[in-house]
Enzyme design. Structure first.
Site, PDB file in Angstrom:
ATOM      1  N   VAL A  12      48.882  42.483  35.192  1.00 58.25           N
ATOM      2  CA  VAL A  12      48.984  41.183  35.848  1.00 58.25           C
ATOM      3  C   VAL A  12      48.344  41.299  37.225  1.00 58.25           C
ATOM      4  O   VAL A  12      48.665  42.208  37.997  1.00 58.25           O
ATOM      5  CB  VAL A  12      50.445  40.714  35.953  1.00 58.25           C
ATOM      6  N   LYS A  13      47.448  40.369  37.520  1.00 56.99           N
ATOM      7  CA  LYS A  13      46.735  40.388  38.796  1.00 56.99           C
ATOM      8  C   LYS A  13      47.523  39.665  39.873  1.00 56.99           C
ATOM      9  O   LYS A  13      47.955  38.523  39.689  1.00 56.99           O
ATOM     10  CB  LYS A  13      45.378  39.694  38.644  1.00 56.99           C
ATOM     11  N   ILE A  14      47.667  40.334  41.013  1.00 60.51           N
ATOM     12  CA  ILE A  14      48.303  39.740  42.187  1.00 60.51           C
ATOM     13  C   ILE A  14      47.364  39.935  43.369  1.00 60.51           C
ATOM     14  O   ILE A  14      46.912  41.059  43.622  1.00 60.51           O
ATOM     15  CB  ILE A  14      49.661  40.402  42.483  1.00 60.51           C
ATOM     16  N   ALA A  58      39.075  39.408  34.393  1.00 61.01           N
ATOM     17  CA  ALA A  58      38.615  38.028  34.550  1.00 61.01           C
ATOM     18  C   ALA A  58      39.336  37.468  35.761  1.00 61.01           C
ATOM     19  O   ALA A  58      40.268  38.072  36.291  1.00 61.01           O
ATOM     20  CB  ALA A  58      38.898  37.198  33.295  1.00 61.01           C
TER      21      ALA A  58
END
Length: 391
Positions: free
Chosen positions: A138-140, A43
């Site tokens: 975790v999106k970076i 997402a």
């Protein structure tokens, strides 16, 4: 087997859902998709904002959080984390059965930190500490500053989804950051086998931007190149992936248990209605890859998609196309930079919008609670009485 199952078993590609919403988590839709063969979920701030703004499924928790003293922004993150935790639970069997190869859920650091390495590190670390589940990514974002944060996070043994990758140059930076992070983790004596990572290489948005520039350039030579850049660039990205995971540097890491950083094809819905609706799925199938699909594209693929290895066909044509694009004045690095900035701005705007919506709900809620109704005392007038003990 369904096409979702076949693409995994026969081609080594995982299909993830590019959507996360509480109604689907509650009504069984998400669980049914997992049972049908969806192997993960992604997402982004825009998807999450749309989910919160379009449903009353979040209202009860939001009111409870405000009553507990949370600010609107704190409450927003609690809403997001609650959905992520539930999705992690539903995908944990996939994670276990795939020997930690799939079953992942992503949550993105606040987009306002995209150009601040230190703040990104703090935010990513906090999310990992708050949600202590092995199938969390975790999106970076892959900005210059984000790439430096990615290396640090991998070096700490944290699993990362690198997002907003739009160019081959940037993807090369991401691959190097992953390997450098693993090397740092190895020097610290860490367990490399616990680190998972994907690099989200965006596809359809590249065609949208390149075609806009080709239309502005004009001329038959330019116009013949429309609709071809995104797939060609993704195929070349897969070549970079293979090269990065087939040399002595990688072999040293693999010997210590490291896992490949899979390319994840993102933005795979077809934006041009004249093109096939499964174009960005059918054309990018291959081992050690992920494709994350919005529901419309997912259903289209289940109905009439093609299950065949295509990721490394036409590589020479892809190289020739990159040369032709350069000849007519299309700078793919500049395209990538433009899309990166647009993506960050769009995600930041989505967060700002949903926070504005939640603040409006908060004000409306306080007004309702403060206004006496006919035949009933106001909350203020009775809040010290026994009738409000459980409020």
């Amino acid at each position: 087997m369904t096409r979702l199952e076949r693409i995994s078993v026969e081609q080594g590609q995982s299909l993830w859902l590019d959507n996360l919403s509480r109604p689907q988590l509650r009504d069984g839709t998400f669980a049914r998709l997992v049972a049908a063969g969806i192997r993960g979920v992604t997402a982004n701030p825009t998807i999450i904002a749309r989910a919160i703004e379009s449903s009353d499924a979040y209202d009860e928790q939001f009111e409870s959080l405000l009553s507990a003293g949370c600010t609107v922004e704190e409450a927003y993150w609690e809403l997001v984390i609650s959905d992520v935790v539930r999705a992690l639970e539903l995908l944990r069997p996939t994670f276990d059965q795939s020997h930690r190869g799939d079953g992942f859920v992503s949550i993105e650091v606040a987009p306002r930190w995209a150009h601040d390495t230190d703040a990104t590190i703090v935010a990513a670390r906090a999310l990992h500490e708050r949600i202590r589940e092995p199938n969390l990514l975790v999106k970076i974002p892959a900005t210059d500053e984000g790439v430096r944060a990615i290396e640090v996070m991998i070096g700490e043994g944290r699993s990362i989804n690198v997002t907003l990758v739009f160019s081959l140059r940037r993807y090369g930076n991401v691959l190097d950051a992953y390997l450098s992070g693993l090397e740092a983790l190895a020097r610290r004596g860490g367990d490399l086998s616990t680190v998972q990572s994907v690099a989200s290489f965006f596809v359809s948005r590249v065609d949208t931007e390149v075609d806009r520039r080709l239309d502005a350039t004009g001329g038959q030579a330019a116009l013949r190149l429309r609709g071809r850049a995104a797939i060609a660039q993704a195929k070349l990205a897969y070549q970079l992936f293979q090269k990065a995971h087939s040399n002595a540097r990688w072999e040293r890491l693999a010997h210590q248990g490291a896992r490949v950083q899979r390319p994840l094809w993102a933005s795979t819905s077809t934006k041009n209605p004249s093109w096939p609706d499964t174009l960005y799925v059918d054309s990018l199938i291959g081992p050690d890859t992920v494709n994350t699909l919005p529901e419309v594209t997912l259903h289209a693929f289940v109905d009439h998609g093609t299950v065949a290895r295509t990721i490394d066909t036409g590589v020479e044509d892809a190289l020739a196309l990159m040369g032709a694009l350069s000849t007519v004045g299309i700078d793919m690095d500049d395209v990538g930079h433009t899309l990166e900035e647009q993506g960050i701005a769009a995600f930041d705007a989505s967060v700002a919008h949903v926070l504005g919506t939640l603040r409006a709900r908060s004000r409306a809620s306080r007004t309702t609670l403060a206004s006496p109704r006919p035949g009933r005392p106001s909350r203020h007038a009775s809040e010290s009485g026994p009738s409000t003990a459980g409020a």
